[in-house]
Every structure is written in C-alpha cells, then in structure tokens.
Design an enzyme around this catalytic site. Structure first.
Site, PDB file in Angstrom:
ATOM      1  CG  ASP A   1      43.659  10.208-126.186  1.00 24.56           C
ATOM      2  OD1 ASP A   1      44.685  10.860-126.466  1.00 24.56           O
ATOM      3  OD2 ASP A   1      43.457   9.732-125.062  1.00 24.56           O
TER       4      ASP A   1
ATOM      5  NE  ARG B   1      42.732  11.260-120.533  1.00 25.02           N
ATOM      6  CZ  ARG B   1      41.498  10.922-120.865  1.00 25.02           C
ATOM      7  NH1 ARG B   1      40.462  11.591-120.388  1.00 25.02           N
ATOM      8  NH2 ARG B   1      41.280   9.923-121.700  1.00 25.02           N
ATOM      9  CG  ASP B   2      48.108  11.662-117.035  1.00 28.29           C
ATOM     10  OD1 ASP B   2      46.920  11.637-117.430  1.00 28.29           O
ATOM     11  OD2 ASP B   2      48.511  11.004-116.058  1.00 28.29           O
ATOM     12  CD  GLU B   3      44.753   8.685-122.531  1.00 26.34           C
ATOM     13  OE1 GLU B   3      44.350   7.718-123.176  1.00 26.34           O
ATOM     14  OE2 GLU B   3      44.117   9.164-121.567  1.00 26.34           O
TER      15      GLU B   3
ATOM     16  CG  ASP C   1      40.063   8.009-129.840  1.00 18.61           C
ATOM     17  OD1 ASP C   1      40.502   6.903-129.462  1.00 18.61           O
ATOM     18  OD2 ASP C   1      39.549   8.827-129.071  1.00 18.61           O
TER      19      ASP C   1
ATOM     20  CD1 TRP D   1      41.761   1.824-129.708  1.00 15.47           C
ATOM     21  CD2 TRP D   1      39.739   0.880-129.876  1.00 15.47           C
ATOM     22  NE1 TRP D   1      40.893   2.527-128.879  1.00 15.47           N
ATOM     23  CE2 TRP D   1      39.655   1.967-128.975  1.00 15.47           C
ATOM     24  CE3 TRP D   1      38.593   0.156-130.137  1.00 15.47           C
ATOM     25  CZ2 TRP D   1      38.469   2.323-128.337  1.00 15.47           C
ATOM     26  CZ3 TRP D   1      37.409   0.501-129.500  1.00 15.47           C
ATOM     27  CH2 TRP D   1      37.350   1.563-128.615  1.00 15.47           C
TER      28      TRP D   1
ATOM     29  CD  GLU E   1      37.657  10.198-122.387  1.00 15.62           C
ATOM     30  OE1 GLU E   1      38.366   9.201-122.586  1.00 15.62           O
ATOM     31  OE2 GLU E   1      37.899  11.040-121.504  1.00 15.62           O
TER      32      GLU E   1
ATOM     33  CG  HIS F   1      38.138  12.130-126.212  1.00  9.54           C
ATOM     34  ND1 HIS F   1      38.944  12.631-125.218  1.00  9.54           N
ATOM     35  CD2 HIS F   1      38.507  10.839-126.366  1.00  9.54           C
ATOM     36  CE1 HIS F   1      39.761  11.671-124.800  1.00  9.54           C
ATOM     37  NE2 HIS F   1      39.515  10.582-125.481  1.00  9.54           N
TER      38      HIS F   1
END
Length: 928
Positions: A452, A456-458, A465, A518, A731, A752
């Site tokens: 995605d 960041r912490d992802e 997506d 999704w 995003e 994104h």
C-alpha cells in the site's frame, strides 16, 4: 523477419526456471503486413543432442513445453523458427539458455541455522563455512534462502546483486529460494561460503497504534546447499548444518524494515567470507528448531537497485538542520562517501515531504526510517544499508564530519526488477507528470510484494490496492510472474471458509474479516493477468481460490443475495470523508459490497467457462445474474436513481453491468455527469469509484465531462497533487493541504498507487490502446481525443510484440497512427467512421475533429452556475477576480459552490463589490 523475446515461463532475468515444464513465449518482428504465424519449430539442445518439436497455429505466448520434463540441474538451450501463413519462414532465433532451478523431491536437506544466542529481536548475524573443491569441477549451483533477508558471498564476492532475498512470502506456508550458478566464484582447493543475515520482514514488528509485535519469529536463520558437480560424474553437497560458524559481532548492529539500519565500520570483519579466516568471536552455529517449510524456487524477479538519483538541492531548515532533496519521491536508501575520525557517526533520517520547511516525519508514525553509519576513520568510506528500505524524497543529514558535499550522497532506487513495458505521453505537461507519478508509485510499492505504501510502519500487501491497480500495473511493467507469485500466497492465506484477508501475506490477526473490493482481489487479479498476459495457467491455479471466495460471499449474501450489514471499507477515502474516518463515504457500503459480490460471481463464471468447467460456468453465471437482479431491485428506483445518489454508485452500476437496460444506463450516465458537474468537476470518489468513473462517463457518452474531471487542478482532483509538486500518487486526495500542511489524518501517505488506477483509462481510452483478446492477441484501437490535448499516445510491449496507438491534431483534423504487432489483429473504432478490422503493421487514418470545448458567450453575473462551470475560460476569469479581492472567498467558491442550473453567480456571491469586479472580468473576456 526474425524471432526475438524468447523466454521460458515468467523470468527473463536468469536462465534458471522454477518449472519442470516451462512454458515458452516468443515474438516475431519485421514480418510482412498482416502476417500471422501458421506454426513454429522449437529446438531443445543439450550438449550435442537436439530434439525439435513443431506446434501448429498462432500460439506463441506461454506455449506448453513440448519435450520431456526437466530434471534438477538439467541445462540446455532453446531456439525457435516460425512459419507464416503466407509461406514465409524465419531464421532460427538466438538460443535461450534454460536451466532447471529446482531441487528434486527429497533433495532439500539443508538445516536452518543461526547464532547460538541472539541478543535482540531481528539480530543481524553472519555465518560461514570453509570447504574444498576437488580438481575437475564442472558446475556449482547454490540454492539459498532465509527466514529473514540475506546475501551470500563466496571467497569474498557476492553471488549476485539481488537485495532483500528471498523476499516476503506467506512464510508459514511458502518460502522461496534463489538459485545461482557460482562456478566462476570457486577455485580448486580451499574455498569459503558466508551468509550475511538480518531479520527483514520475518522478525519485523507488525501492528498499529503502538501494539506492533513480531508475527513470524524473533530471530533470523539461514539455509543453503551448494551442489558441486565434477567431470567424473560425482557430486558433493555443502549444506547448512554441522561445521558452520556464526557471529553477531559484525558491523551491522541493528536492522529493520521500519526502523532502518545501523552500521559500525569499526566492527568490520575483513576476509570473513574467504578461506583461512579465523576469529575467536565466531562460535558453532546452532540449528533453528522452529518448524520450516521446504523452500521452493522463486518465480518472481528479485528486488534490485534499479537506478540512482543525485541530490538536487541542499536545504538549511528553519531549525538549522541540513536536508537534501532528490527532487523525486522514491523507494530505496542512500549511499554515502564520507571521511572523518574513528567513531564519527552520520545519521540519515528519511521523509517524503517537508512541512513548514522541516522534515515531515509525522506520516511515518512509528517507523524511525533512520540509518546510522559509524566511521572506522581510515580515509574515504563508502557505505549503503543492505537490509532495509525507505520511502523518501528528502533526507536529513546529521553528524557529517567536515564540510558537506552533496555529491557524496546518492539515492539508490530499489524495487522488484520488473521489465518496463508500457508508456504514455501527451501534449499536456501536468497529465504527463501525473502518469510519471503513477510509474514511480508502482516502482516504490512493488518491493517483493504489492504494498500500500513504502514509508510508514505498514508497507503491507493490502488486497484492495492491487485489486484496483492491477490493470494499470500490467500495462506499465511485465508483472505477470510477480503478481502470480503473490496470488499463490493469497490462496494459501485464504481461510477454510473462503474468506480472503485484507492483506497478503497476512500478519494481522484481525484482518480476516471479508471486505468488498479487498477480498475480491481473489477474482479480479487472476482475470487481469489472463486478459493482459494471456496467462491461462494462473487462472487455472487460482480457480479454486476464486470459487471459494465467491461461495463465501454467496453464504454471506443469503437468500436476499445482498451483502449487507457487515463491516466494509466501502468507497475508502472518498474526498468528503473526514480525516479521522476515511470509510465514511457518500456511497453506502452495502451498495459497494453487493456490487462486488455480483462481479466476483461473474468473473468466476467466466473463468469456469474458459477452463472448460461447464457446470460451474452455468452455476456461477446464474448466481451473478440473480445477484445483479437483487442489486437493481434493492438499490435502483423507478426513476433510474440509485439510493446512494453519488458518483461511485452510478459508476458501479454502469461499469459492472449491473444495469443492462440501455435507456436506464443512459439516464444513469447523465445523472453521473450531472453529479460531477454539480461538484465543479472535482473528484468525488474513493478507492472503489475512482478507477471506474472515467470509463462510466465515456461509455455513456460523456467524454467532455470526463475531460473536465481529468484536467481539473482544484482540490480534490488527480492534478491537484501535481500542482503541489507531487512526484508520486498520494494516499489521500489532499495528503497535503493548500497551505503546505500535512493532512491531519493519522493515516497519510505520499506514495500510494490506488488513485493512480486512472492510468489504465489513459492508456485504453485517451490514447486508445486496449486488449480485446487475452494477451493482446487482438487489440482495440479506439482513441477518444479530448479537448485541451493536441496529441496523446500509448506504447506497449505486448506478449506478441510492440503495439502503439497515438493521435495528433493537424489543421483541424485528427491523424491516428497505430502499430499492430505481427501475429495479431486490431479492431479500429474512430470518430465518424465505421469500425474496421486490420492486420499487423503500421496504419494511419485521418478523421474530422469531433471535439468541442463548451463556451457560453456573453455570460454575466446573472449567469446560472451550471452555465458558468461549463465554460472553463469564464470560470477561470470569475475565480481570478474573486481571488484578487478575497482569497478565502475564492477557496469557498471552489470547494463549496453547488454548480447547478438553479443557482446564479449573483446569488452565490451576494457582495456588490465582488459582483462588480466579477462582472467586469466577464465583460473583458474576448470572445470569437
């Protein structure tokens, strides 16, 4: 005429294949116009022996292997000769080396090993072993993997340039290995093999709101076996297990995907992967007793460094910090060359944007995204991290010894090394920058898996997506093998009841709740790979997953055949949703969910038909039709309105063929266009509606509305971020506000690709190049020229060869050019002309220019807002006039006005001074 582009199965970057019966693809160039293949000869040569097989017909994409199955480590070469329906014959192609990159059943016996006592989660480490090569070595093949990320060196030389091996897969059920020919790295006598290892994704802490924790394991481990084959027919295997040594005392002191990497050059281990090395700090490696999967060969290209960018500007921030700007938001890391004293430490912090002149790190959340390098103090030292990556445009440099020279810092671009296949260009500078932003967004988010965001912490494999972006991705890059590998993990992570998690690989325990758009990646992405690459095998492999997902949705929908009342992301990040609640969209989530239920059923029926499952095709076809009827019955009024009177709802009805009555579709298209105009041609859709709204408009005859929506620069719009200096897709539509402040939402990324799905429409519709049959075996040449553009073109290296469609305006007429690859045909549909079928070759047509740009002469302050918004020139004059007197009022007019026929400019402004200024601006417009 000649044959080129010969490849075996998915990977063109290595001779090693993961398949025992690799499918073959080839292309033909310089053939006569209209040429089609009547058959082809395939030669398979091993040493002096050769076999030739003939295939009849036009098939040249992913053709089944016509020889006996490959055996482990078997090697040979393939070449192709084609025969045309016109009697022509090509020369033999250049040979393609093909080597079996897999092990035989039961051949894998390497044990996973690690340091005796890891001190920290994700502890970096090194492992080594010495061995002897006898005289007469013919071939040395290395199979290696890790629970973590690794690189192997032999006698001090890395075995390849790959990064972050073996990549991220669903580690609990699938682990992959890479295969390398390392013959040239070995020498007769003593040799050494060493592995540099860190935790990577395997030991990363996953989770949100400060609750992150390791999901797979707490420390990395490594496994490999080196097969040595000699000219006397004997084989030796050097495998991980007994006899290996390990240390955690190397220079990499800490490493994490989110945190970054720390390197202390004073702890260097010179010669550690060469024979004769001896250091008392090394201890016997211990087995990692955690249950491990037997690794399988990788089918997707690896992550590599694919480019370098120099510093564009050095910035001194208001607080006095040094920040470098690379001019492009990218994914990778820095390489530095630095001189200083022993113990000097350089700290590198990364971020995508500046906020009020300082590094904008708030969107990183808990990701530190910081690398540190401690100098050994021995002259110029060049360093780059090995096992992490960052999403950034800016980097803050702290602790640089001496005078800082920006030439000593370079950004290294890192992503999965896919072949670029598709390009788009136009006469509109902002539009071309938007498309380039899509490309960079894909590069940054295709790092081992489709993610995605990369900063960041992802950085997770969110299914929604890639579900919306897969068509655009499949044009821009050859991502068939990449996404096929990811789909393998999706099927493995699918739950017993058929539910598909939000993310793949699934590292969030709460992500198993099914969500529309999704989980539908299970049906959509295999269909895209079949349509765009002609990959029937991936459709066949994923068919059980497609069927299980659709069956799960049918159970949820029940007798009403409506997926309703359950958790949904819905039209995620609708621009009207508040920053703290991105799911609060204008379109009801049940409308979205039930539409996707119908779509997945229809795609499953289509796959069943293609694969010859007639009973399933009938079953799922009937289910799709019943779900369609239920959707219309529940959500469409007698007046052809949808109960959620919002753009996404109408786009779904049109593009998913939920409404089949031509008159109703026409009314819905008109309503959609009206809603877009009412909003001032500003975007009003989120993740679900954005990829399809332009198709819905153009299919229902509203190309001018689509044009105004596309070329809008006000916030929110596709081009607003471009006007704000964006170099990737954001995003949120307003990830950065007009005043340069980062969106206050806790979830804000500047890279994104979801909203970049618009690129697919640019390729297929604006330029006019689309597939009509799987793999572009038959093309659609159907450009929709837009006012405001003088030209547009798309070019694609299809599975059959180079295709191109472009148009240009000349003297009031439009000239359309098309290049159709050999062995394909095209259906040509141009304005004002009947459709025609053409064969391969170069074609040109000239047609009358159908475009008009609405203008309303003589507009005054009593003009209806609907008339004003239709006239771009008058609209711009009004906004400039208002902004010159009252900028805040101008912002309110842009964002808050309702541009309908029932409102006038006078009633909207209600200020005598403003009305006089605006009236003069309108009067000053010079009209033809």
């Amino acid at each position: 005429m000649h044959v080129y582009g010969l490849r075996a199965e998915y990977r063109a970057d290595t001779p090693f294949t993961a398949a025992s019966r690799p499918r073959l693809s080839w292309k033909t160039a310089d053939a006569a116009p209209g040429w089609t293949q009547a058959g082809a000869e395939i030669e398979w040569r091993r040493s002096e022996a050769a076999a030739v097989a003939r295939v009849e017909g036009r098939d040249s994409v992913l053709v089944e292997w016509p020889f006996e199955s490959l055996q482990p480590r078997e090697e040979g070469s393939v070449r192709i000769r084609v025969h045309g329906a016109d009697g022509s014959t090509s020369d033999w192609s250049e040979p393609l080396d093909v080597r079996a990159g897999f092990l035989g059943d039961g051949e894998w016996h390497a044990r996973f090993i690690t340091v005796p006592e890891p001190a920290d989660i994700g502890q970096p480490m090194r492992l080594r072993r010495e061995f002897t090569v006898r005289p007469g070595l013919e071939t040395a093949t290395l199979y290696a993997t890790a629970r973590g990320v690794y690189q192997v060196e032999i006698d001090g030389v890395p075995v390849d340039a790959d990064r972050l091996k073996p990549g991220w897969t669903a580690y609990r059920s699938r682990l992959v290995h890479e295969t390398n020919d390392v013959t040239d790295l070995l020498r007769e006598g003593p040799n050494a093999i060493g592995a540099n290892l860190a935790g990577g994704w395997y030991t990363e802490r996953f989770g949100f709101h400060g609750q992150a924790r390791p999901f797979y394991g707490k420390y990395p481990s490594f496994a490999a076996q080196l097969h040595l084959e000699y000219d006397d027919g004997t084989t030796e295997v050097v495998a991980t297990g007994d006899g290996w040594r390990a240390t955690a005392d190397g220079p990499v002191t800490a490493s994490g995907i989110y945190a970054g990497e720390s390197h202390d050059a004073r702890r260097a281990l010179p010669g550690w992967s060469s024979p004769g090395y001896d250091d008392a700090r090394w201890l016997d490696a211990r087995p990692d007793t955690a249950k491990a999967q037997v690794p399988v060969p990788a089918t997707a290209p690896p992550v590599r460094a694919t480019g370098e960018l120099p510093v564009q500007e050095v910035i001194t921030t208001p607080s006095g910090r040094t920040v470098v700007d690379f001019g492009q938001n990218l994914v990778g890391h820095l390489r530095i060359s630095v001189q200083g004293r022993e113990g000097d430490t350089v700290v590198l912090r990364h971020a995508e944007v500046l906020e009020h002149g300082e590094l904008g790190t708030r969107p990183l959340r808990h990701a530190k995204a910081t690398d540190t390098y401690t100098l050994a103090g021995n002259g110029t030292e060049t360093w780059q991290p090995e096992f992490t990556f960052h999403g950034f445009r800016y980097a803050e440099i702290q602790g640089w010894p001496g005078e800082f020279d920006p030439a000593d810092v370079t950004a290294i671009v890192v992503h999965s090394d896919l072949e670029r296949t598709g390009h788009f260009s136009s006469s509109h500078e902002l539009l071309d920058r938007l498309h380039e932003n899509v490309v960079w967004g894909m590069r940054g988010n295709f790092v081992s898996i489709p993610t995605d965001c990369p900063q960041r912490d992802e950085r997770l494999g969110w299914t929604g997506d890639i579900q919306v972006f897969a068509p655009a991705a499949s044009f821009l890059y050859d991502c068939d093998g990449f996404l096929a590998s990811w789909l393998d993990d999706l099927a493995r992570e699918q739950f017993d009841d058929g539910a598909v998690p939000f993310i793949v690989p699934n590292v969030l325990e709460w992500a198993q709740t099914p969500a529309a758009a999704w989980g539908d990646a299970a049906t959509v992405v295999p269909t895209v790979l079949f349509d765009r690459f002609g990959d029937r095998a991936v459709l066949e492999r994923q068919y059980p997953s497609m069927r299980a997902w659709t069956d799960h949705l049918a159970a949820l929908a029940g007798d009403r055949l409506l997926w309703e009342g359950r958790f949904q992301f819905g039209d995620w990040l609708d621009p009207d949703a508040p920053p703290e609640d991105p799911a609060r969209a204008k379109t009801d989530p049940d409308i979205v969910a039930s539409a996707y239920f119908q779509r997945s059923a229809a795609l499953t029926a289509r796959a069943a038909s293609e694969l010859g499952h007639a009973e399933d095709a009938a079953k799922y076809g009937a289910l799709a039709e019943s779900a369609r009827e239920a959707w219309v019955r529940e959500y469409v009024t007698a007046a052809s309105r949808i109960v959620s009177d919002a753009p996404t709802a109408y786009a779904l009805a049109i593009e998913f063929d939920l409404v089949t009555d031509p008159a109703v579709r026409e009314r819905m298209g008109a309503r959609l266009a009206w809603l877009v105009r009412r909003a001032g041609y500003r975007i009003g859709t989120g993740f679900v509606g954005t990829p399809i709204i332009q198709d819905a408009l153009t299919r229902t005859g509203h190309a001018e509305t689509a044009r105004r929506l596309l070329l809008q620069t006000d916030n929110p719009s596709w081009l607003y971020p471009v006007t704000m200096g964006a170099t990737t897709i954001w995003e949120r539509w307003d990830s950065m506000l007009e005043d340069g402040t980062i969106n206050p939402g806790e979830m804000t990324s500047f890279n994104h690709y979801a909203f970049g799905a618009i690129a697919d429409w640019l390729h297929r519709t604006v330029a006019g190049l689309a597939p009509l049959e799987p793999g572009y075996r038959r093309l659609a040449v159907a450009p929709v020229p837009l006012a405001g553009l003088d030209r547009a073109a798309a070019e694609l290296e299809t599975p059959y060869g180079r295709a191109r469609v472009g148009w240009e305006v000349h003297d009031g007429r439009i000239v359309v050019h098309a290049q159709v690859p050999p062995n394909t045909t095209a259906l040509v549909t141009l304005p004002g002309r009947a459709s025609e079928e053409v064969g391969s070759g170069d074609h040109e047509w000239t047609v009358d220019d159908p475009r008009t740009e609405p203008r309303s002469p003589g507009l005054t302050v009593d003009a209806r807002l609907s008339d004003l918004i239709e006239d771009a020139e008058a609209y711009g004059a009004v906004l400039r006039a208002v902004e010159s007197a009252d900028p805040e009022r101008a912002r309110g007019l842009r964002r808050g006005a309702v541009w309908t026929e029932h409102r006038t400019l006078r009633s909207e402004l209600q200020d005598a001074g403003l009305l006089a200024r605006v009236g003069q601006a309108l009067a000053d417009l010079k009209r033809d």
